[in-house]
Design a protein around this motif. Structure first.
Motif: not given
Length: 115
Positions: A28-41, A66-70, A81-90
């Motif tokens: 899941x951390x890797x999925x967040x990392x991948x999708x913060x830089x570029x949207x992926x199917x 968890x609100x980490x991706x949409x 797509x990763x959600x940087x707002x949730x990352x910032x809140x954490x």
């Protein structure tokens, strides 16, 4: 409520639990990392892991909860797509814990210096 910061609304305890439970898994951390830089199917994400498509979908669902991706649909594909707002809140929460820790270290240092 756990966190208060000037620009970010407070995180409720259950939100904090969902975020950190989601981030406790390496995939899941890797999925967040991948999708913060570029949207992926979901299909693209599934191709990157040695697990079933359904397993990747479940990981994405946990991250979405968890609100980490949409996720949005485009044709037959679902894109993540990763959600940087949730990352910032954490991060704000972790920064507050760091300030508490540093305050304790500073007080200990002052105590040891006085002796």
């Amino acid at each position: 409520m756990v966190v208060r910061s000037g620009e970010w609304p407070a995180l409720a305890d259950d939100e904090v639990d969902r975020i950190f439970r989601a981030l406790a898994d390496a995939t899941r951390r890797d999925i967040v990392r991948r999708t913060l830089t570029e949207e992926a199917s979901v299909t693209q994400l599934a191709a990157a892991y040695a697990m079933s498509f359904a397993a990747v979908q479940k990981h994405v669902a946990v991250l979405e909860g968890a609100g980490l991706v949409t996720k949005h649909q485009q044709g037959r594909e679902r894109y993540v797509r990763g959600n940087p707002d949730t990352i910032r809140r954490a991060q704000t929460l972790l920064d507050q814990y760091e300030q508490i820790w540093r305050g304790r270290v500073d007080r200990l240092d002052a105590l040891l210096t006085d002796e």
